[in-house]
Every structure is written in C-alpha cells, then in structure tokens.
Design a protein around this motif. Structure first.
Motif, PDB file in Angstrom:
ATOM      1  N   TRP A  34      -2.564   2.019   4.117  1.00  8.61           N
ATOM      2  CA  TRP A  34      -3.192   2.047   2.793  1.00  8.61           C
ATOM      3  C   TRP A  34      -3.734   3.443   2.487  1.00  8.61           C
ATOM      4  N   VAL A 200      -7.463  -3.465  -5.720  1.00 15.90           N
ATOM      5  CA  VAL A 200      -6.649  -4.640  -5.373  1.00 15.90           C
ATOM      6  C   VAL A 200      -5.160  -4.313  -5.480  1.00 15.90           C
ATOM      7  N   PHE A 204      -2.757  -4.431  -2.285  1.00 13.50           N
ATOM      8  CA  PHE A 204      -1.669  -5.411  -2.371  1.00 13.50           C
ATOM      9  C   PHE A 204      -0.308  -4.735  -2.247  1.00 13.50           C
ATOM     10  N   CYS A 205      -0.116  -3.652  -2.982  1.00 11.75           N
ATOM     11  CA  CYS A 205       1.182  -2.973  -2.970  1.00 11.75           C
ATOM     12  C   CYS A 205       1.453  -2.278  -1.639  1.00 11.75           C
ATOM     13  N   PHE A 207       0.428  -3.279   1.197  1.00  4.66           N
ATOM     14  CA  PHE A 207       0.733  -4.345   2.156  1.00  4.66           C
ATOM     15  C   PHE A 207       2.216  -4.707   2.131  1.00  4.66           C
TER      16      PHE A 207
END
Length: 322
Positions: A34, A200, A204-205, A207
C-alpha cells in the motif's frame, strides 16, 4: 507562496517521509504494498507543486539545482558507501559500481532522477508555451517509460524512472495553484469525507493490485490502474495534511519539522536501519520488541543528525544559512 500557505505541504512531506522510512523497516507485505503504491509518486507530485518554471533564468536554475540536489547527493552517497563498508553490515555490500553508476536499493536514487525531471520540465516549458503541447510531450514520455518497463530496459542512475516520474511531477505542477488556493476553503466535514474516501479506495485497490508499484525499478504495472491508484494515495495524504494543519498544532509541528528535513532522512535512514537491525539481532530476538526499539533509536538518531547538519553542515544541503 508564503510560509503560512505552504504549511500543509511540509506536513504532507512529513507524512510522506514517515511512509518512506516505514516501507524500509520490514513491515507486513500488504502495508508495504500500500505504501509503495503512492509514496514515491507523492514526492514527485509535491516537487511539481513547489516548482515555479519562470522563477529563475536557465543558468541560475541549473546552478541552484546542482547546489541543492546533486552536491548533497554526492556527499550523502559517499557517507553511505563508507559507513556500509566500515560497519560491515550484513547483506549490504556496496560496490564502487553502485557508487558511480547509481544506487540499487538506497532511496538516494530519487535525487538524481528528480534533478533530471526538473531540468527536463524546465526545458519543456521553455520550448513549448502551448499547454496542449506540454501535455502531449509528458504523455509521450510516460508511454516511453512504460515501454522501458515492459521491455525491462534500465539505465544508470535509474534514468528510466524519469519518464514516468515526469507524469506525477507535471500533474503536481499544473494543479498547484488550485490545491494551494483550495486548501483554505475546505470545511472539516468535506475534508473528513474525502480523506476517508481516498484512503478506502487506495487500500482497496492496492489489495487487488497484482504487482507492487516500485518506482525505484520502474515497476509501474498497468498505467491505467497504477496511476489512479497512486493519486488515490496522494489525495488521501493531501486531505489528511490539511486536517492536521487546521486542528493539531503539536502534530503539525512535528510533521513540519520532518517535512523540512526530508533530504537528510531520505539519505541516511536506510544505513541506520541496517546498522541497528544487525546490532539488535545479536541480543534481541523477539521480533515486535526489536522492531519498536529499532524504530525508537532510528528516529532519535535521525533527529540528532538533522540537528548536526542544520547547524554545522547546512552548506552541504545548499543552504546559505542555518
């Protein structure tokens, strides 16, 4: 831009350099993935925000960049080289080839790449006064950089990174006036909503991202995915920086201090991390305790070195005064 207006930029840089350091301290893979999805694009971006193309004449501009980027780069490169060999740090054998042809794993790679990007962008703006032409050239360079990634083409001093790095620098530059003007017109509710939204999206992306974005090796993946993902992280830090600047003076003070000393931290944190990791491993085997203790000593050492360089060796950083 006066000092009051760019306070949030120093905070942003402070958050960014903390993420850079964390990314090099053996954190879990997902958090590392991340952080890597936007932390170096963030520094190209903020460099673009601070860049004023017509502030200096050509020769003055080049001399200034030599003084503030390349000379400090050479100095800190020598420090890292001699310390790594003197301390005989395990699995960090620096060769003369790395010293003279660009660092492989050290964050110092960023400095000569930024130097070339700034010279290149200055030249593009001097030759192409039309904004559409500038955009065309930047997109062309980005596509060439992507081609280098696909074909595994590498240059000394990671000059292949210049092509994609220019994209983030350019977007930061063209959006600078809007970001600075808008930064004092946000409402707290909007700041919170946008900060959470981009956080978020970024988490999310990253991940679901197949590859880990690594600007140091021009590992950009799918441009249509990696660039928006990077900007989700950048915008998260942007909104978070404004929130902190408005509502927490103590945290702001710490982050501004770190943000104004990113060069020193960028240049020295990895050699310190590796030294402490090696030394603490000899007597402290519990992983979590070792990590926390190393973090404490790392930041204490960095603050001490920041004080030393700012007060006694400020000229090496291209500054005329303390």
């Amino acid at each position: 831009m006066n000092k009051v207006k760019i306070q949030w930029i120093d905070i942003l840089k402070g958050i960014g350099i903390i993420l850079v350091v964390l990314g090099h301290t053996g954190i879990p893979w997902f958090f590392s993935k991340w952080i890597y999805s936007f932390h170096m694009p963030l520094f190209f971006f903020v460099s673009g925000v601070l860049f004023i193309p017509d502030k200096y004449k050509c020769l003055t501009f080049i001399v200034r960049k030599l003084r503030t980027l390349l000379i400090p780069y050479l100095f800190f490169s020598l420090i890292n080289f001699f310390l790594a060999n003197f301390l005989k740090i395990s699995n960090f054998e620096l060769s003369l080839a790395e010293l003279f042809f660009g660092w492989n794993g050290l964050a110092l790679w960023f400095v000569p790449v930024l130097f070339v990007i700034e010279i290149l962008y200055y030249t593009i703006n001097a030759f192409f006064k039309n904004n559409a032409l500038v955009l065309f050239v930047v997109v062309l360079f980005c596509l060439i950089g992507y081609l280098f990634y696909v074909k595994n083409i590498y240059f000394p001093y990671k000059m292949n990174v210049v092509f994609c790095g220019l994209t983030f620098f350019y977007i930061g530059n063209i959006s600078s006036k809007f970001l600075i003007a808008k930064s004092y017109n946000w409402k707290l509710y909007d700041l919170m909503i946008f900060s959470i939204f981009f956080f978020v999206i970024s988490i999310f992306c990253s991940f679901f991202s197949i590859t880990k974005l690594d600007m140091a090796y021009n590992q950009v993946g799918n441009l249509f995915f990696s660039i928006p993902l990077a900007f989700a992280g950048i915008l998260f830090v942007y909104f978070l920086s404004i929130i902190v600047s408005f509502f927490s003076k103590k945290i702001s003070k710490v982050l501004i201090y770190l943000g104004r000393n990113t060069f020193i931290i960028l240049s020295l944190h990895q050699i310190i991390i590796m030294a402490y990791k090696h030394w603490f491993a000899l007597w402290l085997h519990e992983q979590i305790s070792s990590f926390l203790i190393r973090q404490f000593f790392l930041w204490v050492t960095l603050v001490f070195l920041i004080h030393v360089f700012n007060n006694y060796f400020y000229f090496i950083l291209g500054r005329n005064e303390r």
